[in-house]
Design a protein around this motif. Structure first.
Motif, PDB file in Angstrom:
ATOM      1  N   GLU A 633       0.905   1.243  20.774  1.00 29.99           N
ATOM      2  CA  GLU A 633       0.401   0.170  21.320  1.00 29.99           C
ATOM      3  C   GLU A 633      -0.821  -0.128  20.186  1.00 29.99           C
ATOM      4  O   GLU A 633      -1.964   0.358  19.944  1.00 29.99           O
ATOM      5  N   VAL A 634      -0.742  -1.171  19.182  1.00 26.57           N
ATOM      6  CA  VAL A 634      -1.642  -1.340  18.522  1.00 26.57           C
ATOM      7  C   VAL A 634      -2.153  -2.860  17.808  1.00 26.57           C
ATOM      8  O   VAL A 634      -1.284  -3.957  18.413  1.00 26.57           O
ATOM      9  N   GLU A 635      -3.557  -2.769  17.410  1.00 26.00           N
ATOM     10  CA  GLU A 635      -3.616  -4.335  17.149  1.00 26.00           C
ATOM     11  C   GLU A 635      -3.616  -4.707  15.621  1.00 26.00           C
ATOM     12  O   GLU A 635      -4.341  -3.828  15.148  1.00 26.00           O
ATOM     13  N   VAL A 636      -3.168  -5.391  14.743  1.00 27.95           N
ATOM     14  CA  VAL A 636      -3.826  -5.180  13.666  1.00 27.95           C
ATOM     15  C   VAL A 636      -4.126  -6.688  13.399  1.00 27.95           C
ATOM     16  O   VAL A 636      -4.137  -7.989  13.977  1.00 27.95           O
ATOM     17  N   ASP A 637      -5.297  -6.990  12.930  1.00 23.12           N
ATOM     18  CA  ASP A 637      -6.477  -7.801  12.043  1.00 23.12           C
ATOM     19  C   ASP A 637      -5.558  -8.624  10.563  1.00 23.12           C
ATOM     20  O   ASP A 637      -6.000  -8.132   9.804  1.00 23.12           O
ATOM     21  N   PRO A 638      -5.188  -9.343  11.022  1.00 24.13           N
ATOM     22  CA  PRO A 638      -4.504 -10.170   9.557  1.00 24.13           C
ATOM     23  C   PRO A 638      -4.668 -10.383   8.872  1.00 24.13           C
ATOM     24  O   PRO A 638      -4.730 -10.864   7.684  1.00 24.13           O
ATOM     25  N   ASP A 639      -6.152 -10.700   9.529  1.00 23.98           N
ATOM     26  CA  ASP A 639      -7.329 -11.563   7.993  1.00 23.98           C
ATOM     27  C   ASP A 639      -8.231 -10.365   7.207  1.00 23.98           C
ATOM     28  O   ASP A 639      -8.614 -10.360   5.922  1.00 23.98           O
ATOM     29  N   THR A 640      -8.205  -9.066   7.929  1.00 25.92           N
ATOM     30  CA  THR A 640      -9.421  -8.104   7.269  1.00 25.92           C
ATOM     31  C   THR A 640      -7.916  -6.862   6.674  1.00 25.92           C
ATOM     32  O   THR A 640      -7.867  -5.388   6.460  1.00 25.92           O
ATOM     33  N   GLY A 641      -7.184  -6.394   7.800  1.00 26.72           N
ATOM     34  CA  GLY A 641      -5.852  -5.270   7.538  1.00 26.72           C
ATOM     35  C   GLY A 641      -5.995  -4.421   8.414  1.00 26.72           C
ATOM     36  O   GLY A 641      -5.452  -3.094   8.014  1.00 26.72           O
ATOM     37  N   VAL A 642      -7.202  -4.261   9.092  1.00 30.93           N
ATOM     38  CA  VAL A 642      -7.816  -3.051  10.080  1.00 30.93           C
ATOM     39  C   VAL A 642      -6.657  -3.270  11.392  1.00 30.93           C
ATOM     40  O   VAL A 642      -7.015  -4.455  12.461  1.00 30.93           O
ATOM     41  N   ILE A 643      -6.574  -2.268  11.425  1.00 26.32           N
ATOM     42  CA  ILE A 643      -5.407  -1.339  12.457  1.00 26.32           C
ATOM     43  C   ILE A 643      -6.740  -0.756  13.439  1.00 26.32           C
ATOM     44  O   ILE A 643      -7.056  -0.293  13.411  1.00 26.32           O
ATOM     45  N   THR A 757       8.367  -5.143   5.848  1.00 23.68           N
ATOM     46  CA  THR A 757       9.400  -4.132   6.586  1.00 23.68           C
ATOM     47  C   THR A 757       8.637  -2.851   6.334  1.00 23.68           C
ATOM     48  O   THR A 757       9.108  -2.002   6.665  1.00 23.68           O
ATOM     49  N   HIS A 758       7.977  -2.564   5.399  1.00 30.13           N
ATOM     50  CA  HIS A 758       7.398  -1.469   5.365  1.00 30.13           C
ATOM     51  C   HIS A 758       5.909  -1.035   4.392  1.00 30.13           C
ATOM     52  O   HIS A 758       5.610  -2.049   3.301  1.00 30.13           O
ATOM     53  N   ILE A 759       5.251  -0.504   5.089  1.00 29.98           N
ATOM     54  CA  ILE A 759       4.330   0.397   3.680  1.00 29.98           C
ATOM     55  C   ILE A 759       3.913   1.415   4.189  1.00 29.98           C
ATOM     56  O   ILE A 759       4.352   2.362   4.661  1.00 29.98           O
ATOM     57  N   GLU A 760       3.244   1.985   2.910  1.00 32.69           N
ATOM     58  CA  GLU A 760       3.091   3.528   3.010  1.00 32.69           C
ATOM     59  C   GLU A 760       1.944   4.268   3.325  1.00 32.69           C
ATOM     60  O   GLU A 760       0.903   3.810   3.716  1.00 32.69           O
ATOM     61  N   MET A 761       2.494   5.528   3.978  1.00 34.70           N
ATOM     62  CA  MET A 761       0.972   6.015   4.699  1.00 34.70           C
ATOM     63  C   MET A 761      -0.230   6.551   3.312  1.00 34.70           C
ATOM     64  O   MET A 761       0.257   6.698   2.496  1.00 34.70           O
ATOM     65  N   PRO A 762      -1.531   6.299   3.296  1.00 32.61           N
ATOM     66  CA  PRO A 762      -2.167   5.873   4.430  1.00 32.61           C
ATOM     67  C   PRO A 762      -2.243   4.322   4.834  1.00 32.61           C
ATOM     68  O   PRO A 762      -2.251   3.879   3.967  1.00 32.61           O
ATOM     69  N   MET A 763      -1.768   3.126   5.885  1.00 34.83           N
ATOM     70  CA  MET A 763      -1.830   2.122   6.070  1.00 34.83           C
ATOM     71  C   MET A 763      -3.523   1.681   5.862  1.00 34.83           C
ATOM     72  O   MET A 763      -4.481   1.777   7.085  1.00 34.83           O
ATOM     73  N   THR A 764      -4.176   1.377   4.795  1.00 31.11           N
ATOM     74  CA  THR A 764      -5.493   1.791   4.428  1.00 31.11           C
ATOM     75  C   THR A 764      -5.182  -0.238   5.294  1.00 31.11           C
ATOM     76  O   THR A 764      -4.567  -0.841   5.015  1.00 31.11           O
ATOM     77  N   PRO A 765      -7.184  -0.737   5.316  1.00 31.20           N
ATOM     78  CA  PRO A 765      -6.919  -2.288   5.264  1.00 31.20           C
ATOM     79  C   PRO A 765      -6.815  -2.874   4.282  1.00 31.20           C
ATOM     80  O   PRO A 765      -5.787  -4.119   4.526  1.00 31.20           O
ATOM     81  N   GLU A 766      -6.878  -2.575   3.107  1.00 32.95           N
ATOM     82  CA  GLU A 766      -6.112  -3.083   1.891  1.00 32.95           C
ATOM     83  C   GLU A 766      -4.464  -3.253   2.355  1.00 32.95           C
ATOM     84  O   GLU A 766      -4.281  -4.282   1.650  1.00 32.95           O
ATOM     85  N   ALA A 767      -3.986  -2.437   2.460  1.00 39.47           N
ATOM     86  CA  ALA A 767      -2.470  -1.659   1.549  1.00 39.47           C
ATOM     87  C   ALA A 767      -2.013  -2.575   2.933  1.00 39.47           C
ATOM     88  O   ALA A 767      -0.763  -3.628   3.264  1.00 39.47           O
ATOM     89  N   VAL A 768      -2.397  -2.364   4.082  1.00 40.11           N
ATOM     90  CA  VAL A 768      -1.627  -4.098   5.556  1.00 40.11           C
ATOM     91  C   VAL A 768      -1.740  -5.719   4.998  1.00 40.11           C
ATOM     92  O   VAL A 768      -1.554  -6.331   5.315  1.00 40.11           O
ATOM     93  N   TRP A 769      -3.232  -5.739   4.128  1.00 40.33           N
ATOM     94  CA  TRP A 769      -3.733  -6.610   4.248  1.00 40.33           C
ATOM     95  C   TRP A 769      -2.604  -7.356   3.092  1.00 40.33           C
ATOM     96  O   TRP A 769      -2.512  -8.795   3.000  1.00 40.33           O
ATOM     97  N   ARG A 770      -2.774  -6.475   2.098  1.00 38.36           N
ATOM     98  CA  ARG A 770      -1.790  -6.951   0.448  1.00 38.36           C
ATOM     99  C   ARG A 770      -0.409  -7.031   1.094  1.00 38.36           C
ATOM    100  O   ARG A 770       0.277  -8.023   1.187  1.00 38.36           O
ATOM    101  N   SER A 771       0.371  -6.517   2.151  1.00 36.67           N
ATOM    102  CA  SER A 771       1.250  -6.595   3.255  1.00 36.67           C
ATOM    103  C   SER A 771       1.551  -8.050   3.724  1.00 36.67           C
ATOM    104  O   SER A 771       2.743  -8.166   3.438  1.00 36.67           O
ATOM    105  N   ILE A 772       0.718  -8.475   4.442  1.00 39.17           N
ATOM    106  CA  ILE A 772       0.806  -9.805   4.925  1.00 39.17           C
ATOM    107  C   ILE A 772       0.974 -10.687   4.004  1.00 39.17           C
ATOM    108  O   ILE A 772       1.252 -12.039   3.629  1.00 39.17           O
ATOM    109  N   HIS A 773      -0.750 -10.963   2.803  1.00 34.95           N
ATOM    110  CA  HIS A 773      -0.790 -11.808   1.952  1.00 34.95           C
ATOM    111  C   HIS A 773      -0.367 -11.493   0.835  1.00 34.95           C
ATOM    112  O   HIS A 773       0.085 -12.510   0.264  1.00 34.95           O
ATOM    113  N   LEU A 774      -0.231 -11.031   0.156  1.00 36.71           N
ATOM    114  CA  LEU A 774       0.829 -10.663  -1.330  1.00 36.71           C
ATOM    115  C   LEU A 774       2.035 -10.733  -1.658  1.00 36.71           C
ATOM    116  O   LEU A 774       2.771 -10.471  -2.351  1.00 36.71           O
ATOM    117  N   THR A 775       3.219 -10.156   0.316  1.00 34.02           N
ATOM    118  CA  THR A 775       4.358  -9.982  -0.466  1.00 34.02           C
ATOM    119  C   THR A 775       5.057 -10.640  -0.842  1.00 34.02           C
ATOM    120  O   THR A 775       4.372 -11.967   0.187  1.00 34.02           O
TER     121      THR A 775
END
Lengths: 775, 264
Positions: A633-643, A757-775
């Motif tokens: 179970e995870v919590e994601v901060d959508p503003d920063t992408g931190v998992i 639907t997909h993010i490559e590993m490692p799911m860095t904060p920036e990768a997560v943030w980009r997937s939310i905001h820039l896709t």
């Protein structure tokens, strides 16, 4: 009295030594008259060497010898071997195994490749001299990306290896898989990258070689996982007999596969010591570890899953590009081929599967096994495509899994990948994990997260594994007259706790006091053969070797007891450390039997004094199938992408659990590395220069204590294996098979309303943030 | 490392003499950056003048309007100081976010600001609070101290003796740590003193800087909403494998917002 049983959480006896600074690591060891060796390493990813000049280095005070690649070539020694279990391509041609010299003489192929060794009286002199060895390089174009390396026009690494291709290989029925995919109502495909990582053990690699000029035997102390095999390999390269080398691994500060391979440095260190007639010690510094240790994983994969309209899986096709680095490592081509193929499809039933791999050479450090060595890659591939299928087609991810898990009644079976699955209850393990993971409260927790502008997600990831490594193991028990036992094994702990677990097995089997058992491992003088550490083989091979030896000791003890009881051997039983004759008052403790075993008068004619000192070789029939299930179970901060990985639940079926405390440690450590791969770790090479960008811990993100979630662990022992007498299935690598897909899928669950639907590993904060905001 | 002369003076005067007498001397104030640099043979000073034995460079003094921290005071002491926590809680908080316990026990405020690592935390506090850097010969305003990447207003042989912080009405530091090094990918320090607002940003660019648009907005309305809409240009920001300039620019706004909320 400290009598223990199987399944007791016996605390680690070696830990007092480790936590009080009494461990013996290579850097702690020093021999009289010792010299210090250091390696000159290539600063180029790819270059021709036009020549060496060691004049200035040799002129420096305290420098004893400089061995360049050119010098080494003149000595005419052998090359670093590669022993891949996959030796042929699909078309029957041999895979490409380019020669690798211990010291490069004419060409370097990765940054950090050793080109010369300096040997000096002191570390300072060696370091100074290292900088004075002049190597005339002519840089060449480099390629560091495994996919680009196989493309036309890529810089070529090895003469005679067309297109940098080491191996092309397949497993399974391609035609049947194609037919099943054609017949499927849905085919879901996904491209995945399994990121390149490095083990970064806390103790860097090192060797101390001590020659005995009288006997001609050189003792090699090395921080390694695998002394018997490495001794033979070093002997072969240096054209020696095995018995001219004694190989010992003292306490080893972590290996994780990275100390499995035969590396160049120990070979040259042994040669230098023998040639100079003085002990030589070499220890890598951390920067050298990053550059020269083998790396792991690195696959670019397309996975295709065919399903019926109701969600029933039909077929799985995996097409992957793996990476060998600059040369074939010890296991080499096997990891991205057979190593990854065997457990394809995980715990799910398929009508057909097909696995195709190509793997090639790049101007990077060689890749070789890293904890799991292909199985984590396979586990990630299947669990990601199943999650994708559920999301794309509107199935509940939990239900889709439940629906397709191999039923217990279908076992034993051979999977389409040829894996012999003898037992397991994958659905029960899955349901137990689900039940443990507090699903009922999830909605409330998710709502709470939303109030705090966070996104909560959950995923469950069953995994199917298999053991591996050397198929034979030896254990020797030697008693003292006072009844104390010494146990020597050829298997090898690099921190896992075998000193406790193997002594625990002996204690439990013989009813001996744990405190009266001493232990030796990883010494070629102590056991005639040994398979070291790798493939989760510690309990499966080492444990069973101890158990088998104990059985043989009991059999001899029964003969001694029968002689004293004056009865037939068949009338003697053994239980809780006592031999006894049912229906009589005749009893004899193990201690009494040991004492008698040294007394000729107490022995029957066919037994000689010392007859209870027994060594036995256990041989594995078929590899075991560890399996289990992780949920995150995870919590994601959508503003920063931190998992933030908040909850983690695991049920493992490792067969018999010898020591739950140690098993917990294995699982948690594996999850740590799995979490690292999922969200933190990646070894990055610069595409142009071929330099390792992540060359220090400032840039290579290791997981730390505060990155780790609380873990809830349980074991399922309801499906014992008969593949070995202890009924163990192997525990060492499971953690990093389950954790990456569980964490990645949980993050994607958290982001599902954002269309991610997909993010490559490692799911860095920036990768997560980009997937939310820039896709 | 290469060979060097090692000096451990017990007074400021002796330290200044030692550095003046050296061909190419360097002060060492904790060594958390310097030791790795020396070990990697990336520097070859003739003399290292270690400052740990100079009592006049240590300690924390709080009077009515200022907190003065001796240059050789380790981060752990600032973090654990009840006086600092009482006077400028944001400063104690920041000190506790630097590195790990080992670094905090060795690293010092003087060493940190003199090194001016673009991702260091203390520069954000010095600029964000409008502190004064006190040296053996003068006082330098925080705004003038940090010049560029690893470059400060210090002249050769000049020794930081203390950093003097004025007490703000409210202040807070928010840090987005690099997952590997735990340095700041972006760190934002906000403070408000008598209506004067400062927003100092570290980690994002080559050197700590003030985000003027945010200061103006917060001076009018000290609230998260006031900065939420202000996007920062990442044109001159750092760009590496951990964070692109664009992401850093985004984080400046997020961290500023959170710092304002934290400041209360």
């Amino acid at each position: 009295m400290n009598n223990v049983n199987i399944r007791d959480s016996v605390r680690r006896t070696e830990d007092i030594r480790f936590v009080s600074g009494q461990g013996t690591y290579i850097d702690d060891m020093n021999a009289d008259g010792q010299l210090v060796g250091m390696f000159v390493r290539s600063p180029h990813a790819h270059a021709a060497i036009n020549g060496f000049d060691k004049t200035d280095a040799l002129a420096l005070d305290g420098v004893v010898e400089v061995i360049t690649g050119a010098d080494w070539a003149k000595l005419g020694f052998g090359f670093i071997p590669s022993n891949s279990a996959v030796k042929e391509n699909t078309d029957g041609t041999p895979i490409a195994v380019p020669e690798r010299s211990c010291l490069a003489a004419t060409r370097v192929r990765f940054v950090g490749e050793p080109v010369a060794m300096v040997i000096a009286e002191t570390l300072d002199a060696a370091r100074e001299a290292r900088d004075l060895v002049e190597v005339d390089y002519a840089p060449l174009d480099a390629v560091t990306h495994p996919v680009k390396a196989l493309e036309p026009g890529a810089p070529q690494l090895h003469n005679g290896v067309d297109g940098n291709l080491c191996v092309h290989w397949e497993l399974g029925d391609g035609d049947a898989t194609e037919a099943e995919l054609e017949a499927s109502d849905h085919v879901v495909a996904l491209e995945l990258h399994n990121n390149r990582v490095t083990a970064a053990p806390i103790e860097p690699r090192g060797t101390l070689a001590i020659p005995d000029m009288e006997t001609g035997v050189t003792t090699i102390y090395q921080s390694t996982q695998n002394i018997h095999a490495l001794r033979a390999a070093i002997a072969k390269i240096l054209r020696l007999e095995n018995d001219q080398l004694r190989h010992v691994a003292p306490d080893v500060g972590g290996g994780f596969g990275g100390k499995n391979s035969l590396y160049p440095e120990p070979v040259v260190t042994v040669y230098a010591a023998r040639n100079l007639g003085r002990p030589v010690k070499w220890v890598n510094d951390r920067s050298e570890s990053f550059l020269s240790d083998t790396h792991g994983r690195s696959q670019y994969t397309t996975v295709e899953l065919g399903l019926d309209a109701d969600g029933t899986f039909r077929a799985l096709r995996t097409t992957t590009i793996g990476e060998l680095g600059a040369y074939c490592g010890t296991v080499g081509a096997f990891t991205p081929t057979g190593g990854s193929a065997r457990t394809q499809g995980g715990v799910y039933a398929f009508k057909a599967m097909h696995y195709r791999a190509r793997a090639g050479f790049t101007n990077t450090a060689p890749l070789d096994p890293y904890r799991g060595a292909g199985r984590p890659e396979g586990s990630f591939q299947i669990e990601r495509i199943v999650e994708k299928a559920a999301r794309d087609l509107g199935f509940d991810p939990i239900e889709l899994r439940r629906q397709n898990i191999m039923p217990k009644a279908s076992l034993p079976l051979k999977t389409a990948m040829g894996l012999d699955v003898d037992c397991g209850d994958f659905l029960t393990v899955f349901e137990k994990t689900l039940a443990m993971s507090e699903r009922a409260g999830f909605a409330a927790r998710a709502a709470k997260s939303e109030e705090n502008n966070k996104l909560r997600g959950f995923a469950i990831a069953p995994y199917l594994e298999c053991t591996g490594g050397m198929p034979k193991e030896h254990a020797i028990v030697t008693f003292s007259k006072n009844g104390a036992a010494h146990l020597a094994v050829g298997s090898h702990s690099t921190g896992m706790g075998h000193e406790t677990a193997l002594c625990q097995i002996l204690s439990a089997e013989l009813g001996l006091d744990m405190d009266h058992i001493s232990f030796t491992q990883a010494d070629t003088d102590a056991t005639p053969l040994g398979g070291g550490h790798g493939g989760s083989r510690g309990m499966e091979l080492g444990g069973n070797a101890v158990r088998q030896t104990a059985d043989e000791i009991v059999a001899v003890g029964k003969q001694i007891a029968a002689y004293q009881f004056e009865c037939e051997v068949g009338m003697v039983d053994f239980e809780d450390g006592s031999f006894f004759q049912p229906g009589s008052n005749n009893t004899m403790s193990v201690g009494e039997a040991v004492s008698a075993s040294f007394n000729p008068d107490a022995l029957p004619d066919d037994l000689a004094p010392g007859c209870m000192n027994i060594g036995s070789t256990f041989e594995r029939g078929v590899i075991s199938i560890p399996n289990g299930c992780h949920a995150a179970e995870v919590e994601v901060d959508p503003d920063t992408g931190v998992i933030d990985v908040i909850g983690f639940w695991i049920v493992d079926d490792f067969g018999t659990i010898i020591n739950p405390l140690l098993a917990d440690g294995q699982v948690m450590g594996g999850v740590g590395q799995g979490l690292g791969q999922a969200i933190l770790e990646q070894a990055v090479y610069d595409g142009d220069s071929g330099q390792l960008v992540t060359g220090t811990f400032l840039d290579y993100a290791m997981p730390r204590a505060d990155d780790m979630p609380h873990m809830t662990l349980d074991y399922y022992e309801g499906s014992p294996t008969e593949k070995n007498p202890l009924g163990v299935k192997g525990a060492g690598e499971a953690g990093c098979c389950g954790a990456p897909p569980a964490i990645v899928n949980a993050v994607l669950d958290a982001l599902k309303d954002h269309g991610v639907t997909h993010i490559e590993m490692p799911m860095t904060p920036e990768a997560v943030w980009r997937s939310i905001h820039l896709t | 490392m290469y060979e060097f002369n090692f000096n451990r003076p017990a007074s400021i005067a002796d330290a200044l003499t030692a550095i003046a007498d050296a061909d190419d001397g360097q002060f060492m104030a904790g060594g958390q950056t310097m030791i790795p640099v020396l070990k990697q043979r990336l520097a070859m000073p003739s003399d290292v003048v270690e400052l740990a034995n100079i009592d006049d460079l240590k300690g924390i003094a709080v009077d009515g309007g200022t907190v003065t921290i001796g240059a050789m005071t380790p981060h752990s002491e600032v973090h654990n100081s009840l006086e600092v926590a009482d006077a400028i809680p944001a400063l104690a908080d920041l000190a506790g976010m630097i590195g790990d316990p080992h670094v905090r026990n060795r690293g010092t405020i003087g060493g940190s600001v003199a090194n001016n690592d673009p991702a260091a935390d203390y520069p954000a506090a010095v600029v964000g609070l409008g502190a004064t850097v006190v040296t053996d010969r003068r006082e330098i305003a925080g705004d003038d101290f940090f010049v560029d990447l690893f470059e400060t207003a210090l002249v050769e042989g000049e020794l930081i003796t203390a950093v003097r912080f004025p007490l703000p009405d409210k202040a807070a530091y928010m840090k987005f740590p690099n997952p590997a090094s735990r340095y700041a990918i972006v760190g934002v320090f906000v403070s408000q003193s008598n209506g004067d607002v400062r927003v100092a940003v570290t980690g994002a660019g080559p050197c700590v800087f003030r985000e003027v648009a945010m200061e103006t907005a917060l001076a009018a309305d000290f609230s998260a909403d006031a900065v939420a809409g202000i996007s920062v240009s990442g044109d001159d920001f750092n760009n590496d494998i951990h964070a692109s300039a664009e992401y850093r620019a985004h984080l400046v706004t997020v961290m500023a917002k959170r710092a304002v909320i934290k400041a209360g």
